[in-house]
Design a protein around this motif. Structure first.
Motif, PDB file in Angstrom:
ATOM      1  N   GLU A  22      -5.369 -19.143  63.326  1.00  0.00           N
ATOM      2  CA  GLU A  22      -3.953 -18.796  63.191  1.00  0.00           C
ATOM      3  C   GLU A  22      -3.513 -18.926  61.746  1.00  0.00           C
ATOM      4  O   GLU A  22      -2.762 -18.101  61.226  1.00  0.00           O
ATOM      5  N   ARG A  23      -4.004 -19.955  61.070  1.00  0.00           N
ATOM      6  CA  ARG A  23      -3.630 -20.124  59.683  1.00  0.00           C
ATOM      7  C   ARG A  23      -4.117 -18.953  58.850  1.00  0.00           C
ATOM      8  O   ARG A  23      -3.425 -18.493  57.937  1.00  0.00           O
ATOM      9  N   GLU A  24      -5.297 -18.473  59.146  1.00  0.00           N
ATOM     10  CA  GLU A  24      -5.791 -17.336  58.377  1.00  0.00           C
ATOM     11  C   GLU A  24      -4.982 -16.089  58.655  1.00  0.00           C
ATOM     12  O   GLU A  24      -4.684 -15.301  57.754  1.00  0.00           O
ATOM     13  N   GLU A  25      -4.611 -15.911  59.905  1.00  0.00           N
ATOM     14  CA  GLU A  25      -3.786 -14.738  60.232  1.00  0.00           C
ATOM     15  C   GLU A  25      -2.442 -14.830  59.527  1.00  0.00           C
ATOM     16  O   GLU A  25      -1.888 -13.830  59.084  1.00  0.00           O
ATOM     17  N   ALA A  26      -1.914 -16.047  59.429  1.00  0.00           N
ATOM     18  CA  ALA A  26      -0.639 -16.210  58.733  1.00  0.00           C
ATOM     19  C   ALA A  26      -0.794 -15.831  57.275  1.00  0.00           C
ATOM     20  O   ALA A  26       0.083 -15.195  56.673  1.00  0.00           O
ATOM     21  N   LEU A  27      -1.919 -16.225  56.688  1.00  0.00           N
ATOM     22  CA  LEU A  27      -2.145 -15.866  55.298  1.00  0.00           C
ATOM     23  C   LEU A  27      -2.221 -14.351  55.149  1.00  0.00           C
ATOM     24  O   LEU A  27      -1.708 -13.775  54.189  1.00  0.00           O
ATOM     25  N   THR A  28      -2.874 -13.692  56.121  1.00  0.00           N
ATOM     26  CA  THR A  28      -2.936 -12.234  56.086  1.00  0.00           C
ATOM     27  C   THR A  28      -1.536 -11.644  56.117  1.00  0.00           C
ATOM     28  O   THR A  28      -1.225 -10.686  55.404  1.00  0.00           O
ATOM     29  N   ALA A  29      -0.680 -12.207  56.963  1.00  0.00           N
ATOM     30  CA  ALA A  29       0.690 -11.698  57.034  1.00  0.00           C
ATOM     31  C   ALA A  29       1.377 -11.833  55.687  1.00  0.00           C
ATOM     32  O   ALA A  29       2.083 -10.928  55.237  1.00  0.00           O
ATOM     33  N   LEU A  30       1.145 -12.959  55.015  1.00  0.00           N
ATOM     34  CA  LEU A  30       1.750 -13.143  53.701  1.00  0.00           C
ATOM     35  C   LEU A  30       1.190 -12.131  52.703  1.00  0.00           C
ATOM     36  O   LEU A  30       1.903 -11.632  51.838  1.00  0.00           O
ATOM     37  N   GLU A  31      -0.086 -11.835  52.860  1.00  0.00           N
ATOM     38  CA  GLU A  31      -0.662 -10.862  51.942  1.00  0.00           C
ATOM     39  C   GLU A  31      -0.104  -9.476  52.193  1.00  0.00           C
ATOM     40  O   GLU A  31       0.059  -8.682  51.271  1.00  0.00           O
ATOM     41  N   LYS A  32       0.198  -9.200  53.446  1.00  0.00           N
ATOM     42  CA  LYS A  32       0.797  -7.893  53.760  1.00  0.00           C
ATOM     43  C   LYS A  32       2.107  -7.692  53.044  1.00  0.00           C
ATOM     44  O   LYS A  32       2.491  -6.562  52.753  1.00  0.00           O
ATOM     45  N   VAL A  33       2.831  -8.784  52.798  1.00  0.00           N
ATOM     46  CA  VAL A  33       4.081  -8.641  52.061  1.00  0.00           C
ATOM     47  C   VAL A  33       3.888  -9.013  50.605  1.00  0.00           C
ATOM     48  O   VAL A  33       4.837  -9.299  49.884  1.00  0.00           O
ATOM     49  N   LYS A  34       2.619  -9.035  50.188  1.00  0.00           N
ATOM     50  CA  LYS A  34       2.272  -9.160  48.790  1.00  0.00           C
ATOM     51  C   LYS A  34       2.644 -10.504  48.179  1.00  0.00           C
ATOM     52  O   LYS A  34       2.913 -10.591  46.989  1.00  0.00           O
ATOM     53  N   ILE A  35       2.699 -11.558  48.979  1.00  0.00           N
ATOM     54  CA  ILE A  35       2.875 -12.875  48.364  1.00  0.00           C
ATOM     55  C   ILE A  35       1.845 -13.857  48.878  1.00  0.00           C
ATOM     56  O   ILE A  35       2.118 -15.021  49.087  1.00  0.00           O
ATOM     57  N   GLY A  36       0.623 -13.376  49.074  1.00  0.00           N
ATOM     58  CA  GLY A  36      -0.447 -14.259  49.512  1.00  0.00           C
ATOM     59  C   GLY A  36      -0.655 -15.411  48.544  1.00  0.00           C
ATOM     60  O   GLY A  36      -0.991 -16.527  48.934  1.00  0.00           O
ATOM     61  N   ASN A  37      -0.423 -15.174  47.255  1.00  0.00           N
ATOM     62  CA  ASN A  37      -0.632 -16.233  46.276  1.00  0.00           C
ATOM     63  C   ASN A  37       0.468 -17.288  46.309  1.00  0.00           C
ATOM     64  O   ASN A  37       0.376 -18.304  45.641  1.00  0.00           O
ATOM     65  N   LEU A  38       1.522 -17.039  47.079  1.00  0.00           N
ATOM     66  CA  LEU A  38       2.599 -18.016  47.134  1.00  0.00           C
ATOM     67  C   LEU A  38       2.572 -18.785  48.435  1.00  0.00           C
ATOM     68  O   LEU A  38       3.573 -19.340  48.865  1.00  0.00           O
ATOM     69  N   ALA A  39       1.410 -18.806  49.086  1.00  0.00           N
ATOM     70  CA  ALA A  39       1.339 -19.445  50.403  1.00  0.00           C
ATOM     71  C   ALA A  39       1.612 -20.932  50.330  1.00  0.00           C
ATOM     72  O   ALA A  39       2.148 -21.517  51.268  1.00  0.00           O
ATOM     73  N   ASN A  40       1.238 -21.577  49.228  1.00  0.00           N
ATOM     74  CA  ASN A  40       1.287 -23.033  49.205  1.00  0.00           C
ATOM     75  C   ASN A  40       2.537 -23.713  48.659  1.00  0.00           C
ATOM     76  O   ASN A  40       2.814 -24.827  49.050  1.00  0.00           O
ATOM     77  N   PRO A  41       3.274 -23.102  47.738  1.00  0.00           N
ATOM     78  CA  PRO A  41       4.472 -23.811  47.312  1.00  0.00           C
ATOM     79  C   PRO A  41       5.505 -23.892  48.430  1.00  0.00           C
ATOM     80  O   PRO A  41       5.499 -23.086  49.358  1.00  0.00           O
ATOM     81  N   ARG A  42       6.389 -24.892  48.294  1.00  0.00           N
ATOM     82  CA  ARG A  42       7.480 -24.981  49.242  1.00  0.00           C
ATOM     83  C   ARG A  42       8.434 -23.834  49.013  1.00  0.00           C
ATOM     84  O   ARG A  42       8.643 -23.408  47.886  1.00  0.00           O
ATOM     85  N   VAL A  43       9.045 -23.357  50.075  1.00  0.00           N
ATOM     86  CA  VAL A  43       9.857 -22.151  49.910  1.00  0.00           C
ATOM     87  C   VAL A  43      11.109 -22.406  49.095  1.00  0.00           C
ATOM     88  O   VAL A  43      11.713 -21.468  48.584  1.00  0.00           O
ATOM     89  N   ASN A  44      11.508 -23.684  48.938  1.00  0.00           N
ATOM     90  CA  ASN A  44      12.711 -23.888  48.134  1.00  0.00           C
ATOM     91  C   ASN A  44      12.469 -23.600  46.660  1.00  0.00           C
ATOM     92  O   ASN A  44      13.369 -23.650  45.849  1.00  0.00           O
ATOM     93  N   ARG A  45      11.214 -23.297  46.320  1.00  0.00           N
ATOM     94  CA  ARG A  45      10.935 -22.935  44.944  1.00  0.00           C
ATOM     95  C   ARG A  45      10.795 -21.435  44.762  1.00  0.00           C
ATOM     96  O   ARG A  45      10.513 -20.963  43.663  1.00  0.00           O
ATOM     97  N   LEU A  46      10.965 -20.690  45.831  1.00  0.00           N
ATOM     98  CA  LEU A  46      10.803 -19.246  45.725  1.00  0.00           C
ATOM     99  C   LEU A  46      12.143 -18.577  45.471  1.00  0.00           C
ATOM    100  O   LEU A  46      13.203 -19.130  45.748  1.00  0.00           O
ATOM    101  N   SER A  47      12.061 -17.325  44.987  1.00  0.00           N
ATOM    102  CA  SER A  47      13.298 -16.587  44.760  1.00  0.00           C
ATOM    103  C   SER A  47      13.765 -15.969  46.065  1.00  0.00           C
ATOM    104  O   SER A  47      13.053 -15.980  47.061  1.00  0.00           O
TER     105      SER A  47
END
Lengths: 278, 271, 269
Positions: free
Chosen positions: A127-152
């Motif tokens: 499931e974790r890998e599939e989640a990473l795939t989903a993040l890659e689909k929206v082109k932010i696979g490299n942002l999987a690890n930071p907390r979201v309060n640091r994202l724009s």
């Protein structure tokens, strides 16, 4: 497929908030709902989600096996089961700020995992890998690890979309997903939502008619609780004034559309935008 | 705010303030008379204080190094505070979840828990320690149990407010994907309250060290008891040494818990 | 925002549970040690609870005749808190002026703040023991203990409030040619009176509970009554004392809230 029939909701004093809303949306359609503030768009969406029960009418969705259920008449457990089939993204993203992007995406499938397992084990590696795939689909696979309060803002909305993708719903709802974003981010998000329509019906509330004109397959306009337009997303200025009222004419920055609205209303240099993203 | 200087110098303002001062002064005078409290005694009898200071110094610091009961007493006080905070805090967290609107849907349960917490907060700690001492005997065990109860009452309320103040938006979103309440609590509410809870637990520990010392006098053991004994037996040099030790202990534990807390929360190791 | 972390997606068992289990293990080891030090035992606990149930039931029947006896001690406790808080506030005000950066020179401020911090580290009960040894049992020691004990906290709170003052209000008074004393009185103290009262009320509520507690150690009042009757196994009387104490605490909270509302209404300037 989602089928709405004759939804009505009134205030205690008799005023109608929703009056006979009916429409059907199928796979392949990307519907944009337009309307002035207070017209009843959000209320309608909340009925589609099962969050709100209308006074009368029905909202029929299909479950995985293909059986149809009316959200307005089913019990709590069945409703919870069906809500897994409905994905929704919000204006405010509604992410858990202290969790990482990956964890936020994983939360999308909580409805499909047994409570015991989710409490004591968490999510499987698969499931974790599939989640990473989903993040890659929206082109932010490299942002999987930071907390979201640091994202724009734009990145956060993409995490929300990834969460919805990971959930694999049968219908996707969007409650003003672009309203907190600047125009270039809004375009990016719209471009990510649009292809999802090929797998499931997508219904979104928007305040940006130029966006719906360009990306949606169909537009439904609501005014004072009633549907006043259901059809081609490319609206004329006259139709827009109908929807939003006279005030629109006076706003100088109002989007100007002609009958074939392929002209872009942009606040950003188009070439720059294209180059930086796709 | 209106220019206060005008108000102050006006006759009406002056009169009102004067009456209030007068009322307070009269109250204090009456109360003192009732109790037999004579403020002038502070000056006439001040020599008692200086006498006492003289008999207390120099502090018998040797005793601290060599007397092993002192070391044990320090350990007792710290252990009391530690366990009281751990267990009391643990209960407080559980009770808070049972009492908060967004985590406990059943109203009767919420009211019951809140009633329990209110009662706990209102009962005088003196009573609680007396009850526990007669239940389990003198010593730090009774003190620890008292601390559990008092921590539970104070922090149960606080934790409940923290839980109710979490952002409802992500919870809303996760309910929308079909999650159960337990899942929402675990994955949405818990991450939001965890840092607050931890910080408060450290604060509770600081607080409980002081309370543990006070409780020592009523049979709770620890340094408090040692100081009490020393004063009673007129071992004033020992007493001063112990008092100094207490101050060091309290300041030290505050610094330590500050350090631990900031390291813990900054590393973000809380999920 | 291109942070490429090295945290893996696949989780080994250790990573999955490590964050929770390791601290848990550590805490339980510490807890075991602490429990041993405290002499905590399950059998003692349950046995003790059973015993106390027996007399707690007994305690629910207060001795109604004893109520009148409790009046005087109750008043004593309240007055100890009252006078102690008032005197303590006055003392704290003096210290606060010395601890405020906009009034006192830096060296004085540092020294005073250090002293205030030290005082905060002294539990009031130890102050009381000292005073009792010096002056003997009774309300005198109690009032002083409360007063001195409040200096640390009130002093810091008031000093902070002074430092947060808009310098305009101080300068305005100085500008009209007031003497140093007048500037302090009207420019510094006057504007923060609502804050001072708020802090004092808070301390008063705390003081009532404290006065009950200290009473048992020698300050007198209802705390002493409670303690005495309990240790003499006169549980009915102890119950009465308990009830009176509860009433006191509630009343003090009510009065405090009432006064706070009056102040919020701006009647205090």
């Amino acid at each position: 497929m989602i089928e709405v029939s004759n939804i009505t909701k009134s205030l205690p004093d008799g005023r109608k908030l929703l009056d006979g809303i009916s429409f059907t949306v199928r796979k392949g359609e990307f519907v944009g709902i337009l309307g002035a503030s207070g017209a009843g768009k959000t209320l309608t969406l909340r009925c589609l989600n099962g969050l709100l029960k209308p006074d009368s009418g029905s909202v029929v969705v299909e479950d995985q096996q293909g059986s149809k259920w009316d959200l307005c008449t089913i019990g709590k457990t069945r409703l919870r089961d069906l809500r897994r089939r409905i994905g929704i993204i919000f204006q405010g993203y509604h992410l858990v700020q202290r969790l990482t992007a990956l964890d936020n995406v994983l939360l999308g499938r909580l409805g499909q995992i047994s409570t015991i397992r989710s409490l004591f084990y968490g999510f499987t590696d698969k499931e974790r890998e599939e989640a990473l795939t989903a993040l890659e689909k929206v082109k932010i696979g490299n942002l999987a690890n930071p907390r979201v309060n640091r994202l724009s803002g734009g990145e956060m909305q993409r995490v929300a979309i990834a969460r919805a993708i990971f959930q694999s719903p049968g219908v996707l709802l969007a409650d003003e997903p672009l309203s907190n974003l600047d125009p270039s981010n809004a375009k990016i998000i719209m471009r990510m939502i649009q292809p999802l329509a090929q797998e499931m019906p997508v219904i979104g509330i928007f305040h940006q008619p130029e966006m719906t004109a360009k990306y949606c397959t169909r537009v439904i306009a609501i005014k004072k609780g009633r549907i006043i337009y259901d059809g081609d997303p490319r609206l004329t200025t006259h139709q827009l004034v109908e929807i939003y009222g006279e005030e629109l004419r006076q706003i100088e920055n109002a989007p100007v559309l002609t009958a074939d609205a392929t002209g872009e209303i942009n606040y950003v240099n188009p070439e720059d935008h294209e180059r930086n993203f796709y | 705010m209106k220019n206060p200087t005008i108000d102050v110098l006006s006759p009406a303002g002056y009169r009102r303030r004067a009456t209030i001062f007068l009322v307070i002064a009269l109250l204090v005078a009456g109360a003192s008379a009732f109790m037999g409290f004579d403020p002038t005694m502070l000056f006439t009898e001040f020599h008692y204080v200086t006498d006492l200071f003289n008999s207390m110094s120099p502090p018998n610091l040797n005793m601290i190094w060599h007397d092993e009961t002192i070391g044990m007493a320090v350990l007792e006080t710290v252990s009391m505070a530690f366990l009281g905070t751990l267990i009391g805090g643990g209960f407080a967290m559980v009770l808070a979840f049972l009492a908060a609107e967004n985590t406990m849907p059943s109203l009767p349960v919420r009211l019951l828990v809140r009633l329990f917490l209110s009662i706990d907060r209102v009962i005088p700690p003196l009573f609680i320690i007396l009850v526990f001492v007669s239940a389990v005997g003198l010593g730090p065990f009774a003190g620890m149990l008292s601390l559990v109860l008092s921590t539970m009452g104070t922090f149960g309320q606080l934790f409940r407010e923290i839980i109710e103040n979490t952002d409802p938006a992500p919870a809303d979103a996760i309910y929308s994907v079909g999650a159960t309440r337990a899942q929402v609590i675990r994955y949405v509410i818990l991450p939001q309250v965890a840092p607050s809870f931890t910080a408060n637990l450290f604060y509770a520990f600081d607080l409980n060290i002081r309370v543990a010392i006070s409780l020592g006098i009523f049979g709770g053991g620890g340094i408090g008891f040692q100081i009490f004994q020393a004063m009673r037996l007129l071992h004033y040099h020992d007493a001063l040494a112990l008092i100094l030790l207490t101050v060091v202990l309290i300041v030290g534990s505050e610094k330590l818990s500050d350090l631990l807390r900031s390291r813990l929360l900054n590393r973000g190791s809380l999920k | 925002m291109n942070e490429i972390s090295i945290k893996p997606v696949r989780l080994s068992l250790l990573r999955r549970y490590g964050r929770v289990l390791l601290p848990l293990a550590g805490l339980s080891i510490l807890a075991q040690g602490a429990a041993w030090v405290c002499g905590a035992r399950w059998d003692l606990f349950f046995h003790g609870i059973a015993d106390s149930m027996r007399f707690l039931v007994h305690i629910l029947i207060p001795e109604w005749d004893a109520f009148t006896d409790m009046l005087q001690p109750a008043l004593t406790s309240v007055f100890i808190a009252l006078v102690g808080t008032v005197i303590g506030t006055v003392f704290s005000l003096v210290f606060a002026l010395l601890a405020a950066s906009n009034i006192a020179p830096a060296w004085l401020r540092q020294a005073t703040r250090f002293l205030l911090g030290l005082e905060r580290a002294l539990p009031e009960i130890i102050i009381l023991l000292f005073l009792v040894a010096a002056f003997g049992l009774g309300p005198f020691a109690g009032v002083l203990a409360l007063a001195i004990g409040s200096i640390g906290m009130l002093g810091k709170l008031i000093a902070d409030a002074i430092e947060e003052l808009d310098p305009v209000s101080i300068d305005a008074i100085a500008a009209i040619g007031a003497s140093r004393v007048q500037v302090i009185l009207f420019g510094v103290i006057q504007p923060i009176i609502p804050s001072i009262v708020s802090f004092a009320l808070f301390r008063f509520e705390y003081g009532i509970r404290l006065s009950v507690y200290l009473g048992a150690v020698g300050a007198g009042g209802i705390g002493l009554e409670l303690y005495r009757s309990f240790t003499m196994l006169d549980y009915g009387r102890a119950a009465t004392a308990l009830i009176v104490t509860l009433i006191l605490v509630f009343l003090s909270e009510w009065v405090s809230n009432f006064l706070r509302k009056k102040i919020k209404g701006g009647r205090f300037q």
